[in-house]
Enzyme design. Structure first.
Site, PDB file in Angstrom:
ATOM      1  N   ASP A  14       0.865  -1.180   0.000  1.00 62.62           N
ATOM      2  CA  ASP A  14       0.000   0.000   0.000  1.00 62.62           C
ATOM      3  C   ASP A  14       0.905   1.234   0.000  1.00 62.62           C
ATOM      4  OD1 ASP A  14      -1.649   2.130   0.682  1.00 62.62           O
ATOM      5  OD2 ASP A  14      -2.972   0.867   1.900  1.00 62.62           O
ATOM      6  N   TYR A  73     -10.679  13.536  -5.242  1.00 65.37           N
ATOM      7  CA  TYR A  73      -9.694  13.222  -6.294  1.00 65.37           C
ATOM      8  C   TYR A  73      -8.959  14.487  -6.731  1.00 65.37           C
ATOM      9  CZ  TYR A  73      -7.946  11.302 -10.741  1.00 65.37           C
ATOM     10  OH  TYR A  73      -7.150  10.892 -11.787  1.00 65.37           O
TER      11      TYR A  73
HETATM   12  P1  NAD Z   1      -6.627   2.436 -12.071  1.00 58.53           P
HETATM   13  O1  NAD Z   1      -7.622   2.493 -10.982  1.00 58.53           O
HETATM   14  O2  NAD Z   1      -6.828   1.454 -13.168  1.00 58.53           O
HETATM   15  O3  NAD Z   1      -5.174   2.209 -11.489  1.00 58.53           O
HETATM   16  C1  NAD Z   1      -4.762   2.689 -10.252  1.00 58.53           C
HETATM   17  C2  NAD Z   1      -3.908   1.612  -9.596  1.00 58.53           C
HETATM   18  O4  NAD Z   1      -3.435   2.106  -8.335  1.00 58.53           O
HETATM   19  C3  NAD Z   1      -4.687   0.338  -9.308  1.00 58.53           C
HETATM   20  O5  NAD Z   1      -3.948  -0.789  -9.730  1.00 58.53           O
HETATM   21  C4  NAD Z   1      -4.861   0.359  -7.796  1.00 58.53           C
HETATM   22  O6  NAD Z   1      -4.985  -0.936  -7.258  1.00 58.53           O
HETATM   23  C5  NAD Z   1      -3.597   1.074  -7.381  1.00 58.53           C
HETATM   24  N1  NAD Z   1      -3.702   1.713  -6.070  1.00 58.53           N
HETATM   25  C6  NAD Z   1      -4.676   2.545  -5.614  1.00 58.53           C
HETATM   26  N2  NAD Z   1      -4.400   2.937  -4.364  1.00 58.53           N
HETATM   27  C7  NAD Z   1      -3.221   2.356  -4.025  1.00 58.53           C
HETATM   28  C8  NAD Z   1      -2.411   2.376  -2.876  1.00 58.53           C
HETATM   29  N3  NAD Z   1      -2.759   3.087  -1.781  1.00 58.53           N
HETATM   30  N4  NAD Z   1      -1.280   1.646  -2.860  1.00 58.53           N
HETATM   31  C9  NAD Z   1      -0.908   0.924  -3.939  1.00 58.53           C
HETATM   32  N5  NAD Z   1      -1.631   0.864  -5.069  1.00 58.53           N
HETATM   33  C10 NAD Z   1      -2.775   1.573  -5.106  1.00 58.53           C
HETATM   34  O7  NAD Z   1      -6.515   3.920 -12.653  1.00 58.53           O
HETATM   35  P2  NAD Z   1      -5.755   4.438 -13.947  1.00 58.53           P
HETATM   36  O8  NAD Z   1      -6.758   4.957 -14.878  1.00 58.53           O
HETATM   37  O9  NAD Z   1      -4.785   3.418 -14.409  1.00 58.53           O
HETATM   38  O10 NAD Z   1      -4.980   5.689 -13.343  1.00 58.53           O
HETATM   39  C11 NAD Z   1      -3.620   5.573 -12.959  1.00 58.53           C
HETATM   40  C12 NAD Z   1      -3.095   6.934 -12.517  1.00 58.53           C
HETATM   41  O11 NAD Z   1      -3.174   7.848 -13.608  1.00 58.53           O
HETATM   42  C13 NAD Z   1      -3.889   7.554 -11.371  1.00 58.53           C
HETATM   43  O12 NAD Z   1      -2.985   8.205 -10.507  1.00 58.53           O
HETATM   44  C14 NAD Z   1      -4.779   8.553 -12.050  1.00 58.53           C
HETATM   45  O13 NAD Z   1      -5.088   9.618 -11.205  1.00 58.53           O
HETATM   46  C15 NAD Z   1      -3.913   8.997 -13.213  1.00 58.53           C
HETATM   47  N6  NAD Z   1      -4.753   9.495 -14.318  1.00 58.53           N
HETATM   48  C16 NAD Z   1      -5.423   8.607 -15.111  1.00 58.53           C
HETATM   49  C17 NAD Z   1      -6.242   9.097 -16.125  1.00 58.53           C
HETATM   50  C18 NAD Z   1      -6.995   8.161 -17.042  1.00 58.53           C
HETATM   51  O14 NAD Z   1      -7.675   8.650 -17.959  1.00 58.53           O
HETATM   52  N7  NAD Z   1      -6.913   6.849 -16.886  1.00 58.53           N
HETATM   53  C19 NAD Z   1      -6.375  10.468 -16.315  1.00 58.53           C
HETATM   54  C20 NAD Z   1      -5.695  11.325 -15.459  1.00 58.53           C
HETATM   55  C21 NAD Z   1      -4.861  10.823 -14.472  1.00 58.53           C
END
Ligand code: NAD
Length: 324
Positions: free
Chosen positions: A62, A151
């Site tokens: 985590d 967020y």
């Molecule tokens: P996602 O939910 O698929 O992936 C997030 C990952 O982080 C998951 O595998 C989750 O299990 C892990 N996670 C969450 N909390 C955690 C913790 N405390 N410790 C360890 N692991 C943890 O989301 P995503 O779409 O892949 O987004 C990934 C990152 O990119 C995020 O930080 C998100 O804010 C950023 N982001 C994504 C988008 C998008 O369009 N997908 C846009 C802007 C920003």
């Protein structure tokens, strides 16, 4: 010290949608990768295909607890955070903690190893923007107490903390403001527009577009997104740098495109708009082009075809109850 090479990278949130593609691209580029994830919203299945690749390892941890990663670390990509509105509204405190404590722990890990940190921030720092398109110099219009604030404000704090480490401690950092990304390994039920539309179109159900569907987004294929993150890691640029597609379209138009790619006859129907849902979203990507030599390359219809093909394949392969 900035580096042109990624070396041995830690990817927090590496088992998520964007993180799993990032891990894969980093391995393809010759980096070693430690994927750190607590599987809160991601899945071991997302990185199972990487398990046998040289230089890849997974650490279940985590990120809101201090990160202990054995061996050398050259680059820390901090992606750990719920990212879909459905997930962060279900995990509000955890999301704030991933942006605050999680970012602190990623920065501390990098400091311990003299590594560069790349923070995955978001276009949501612009909130419901009053400037269009969004340039990095725009400070945003965020409701600090609305439901989405868990967020948006977590990411704004994460950016502030990253800049504080840079200014006061000389930390080598880069901040990416990622705009909506889409592609394979999005969960069909994560509530984001592209997977929702695909799931509904493939099931011949009505495609639900919120409000009048005239609100806009600029969606970027995930391969392009992670190329941008890697370019930022290699650059030594602090940013923040917008990483997203400048091709803006209405949600209704997106629904029509998805329906067309799926070959579906689903009707497009209106449902209520969520609170504080941004009306417009389009990045000004001139800084990414100038400083990183980056621009998105995958046309939207091609990206949608690849994404739909993946949804069709995984739907066909998944036995009931299987972990996807
Ligand atoms: P996602 O939910 O698929 O992936 C997030 C990952 O982080 C998951 O595998 C989750 O299990 C892990 N996670 C969450 N909390 C955690 C913790 N405390 N410790 C360890 N692991 C943890 O989301 P995503 O779409 O892949 O987004 C990934 C990152 O990119 C995020 O930080 C998100 O804010 C950023 N982001 C994504 C988008 C998008 O369009 N997908 C846009 C802007 C920003």
């Amino acid at each position: 010290m900035s580096q042109a090479h990624i070396g041995r990278a830690v990817v927090t949130g590496g088992a998520g949608f964007v993180g799993s593609h990032l891990c894969e691209h980093l391995l393809d580029a010759g980096a070693e990768v430690v994927c750190v994830d607590n599987f809160a919203t991601g899945s071991a299945a997302n990185v199972r295909h990487l398990a046998d690749r040289a230089g890849f390892s997974t650490l279940e941890a985590d990120a809101t607890h201090p990160l202990v990663v054995p061996g050398r670390v050259d680059t820390v990509f901090h992606l750990a955070s719920a990212a879909s509105p459905r997930d962060y509204l279900r995990l509000p405190v955890e999301t704030l903690e991933a942006g605050s404590r999680g970012t602190r722990n990623a920065l501390d890990l990098a400091a311990e190893h003299g590594a560069r940190t790349v923070l995955a921030s978001t276009s949501e720092v612009y909130g419901d923007p009053l400037h269009h398109p969004q340039h990095e110099s725009y400070w945003g219009n965020v409701n600090p107490v609305g439901p989405r604030s868990v967020y948006d404000e977590a990411k704004r704090y994460a950016e502030a903390l990253t800049m504080a480490f840079h200014r006061s401690r000389g930390a080598d950092v880069g901040i990416a403001r990622i705009f909506n990304s889409y592609g394979p390994r999005m969960r069909p039920d994560d509530g984001r527009a592209v997977p929702t539309f695909i799931r509904q179109a493939l099931a011949a159900e009505p495609i639900t577009v919120s409000g009048d569907g005239m609100q806009t987004r600029s969606v970027c294929y995930v391969d392009d997104t992670v190329r941008g993150l890697i370019a930022l890691a290699r650059s030594g640029i602090v940013g923040p740098v917008n990483i997203g597609s400048p091709h803006e379209l209405s949600m209704r138009r997106l629904a029509e495109l998805v329906r067309g790619v799926c070959g579906s006859d689903s009707p497009i129907v209106a449902v209520g708009r969520p609170a504080d849902d941004p009306r417009f979203r389009r990045p000004d990507t001139s800084l990414a082009a100038r400083a990183l030599g980056w621009r998105p390359l995958v046309p939207m219809e091609e990206g949608l075809r690849r994404t739909v093909a993946w949804f069709v394949r995984t739907r066909a392969a998944a036995a009931p109850g299987e972990d996807r």
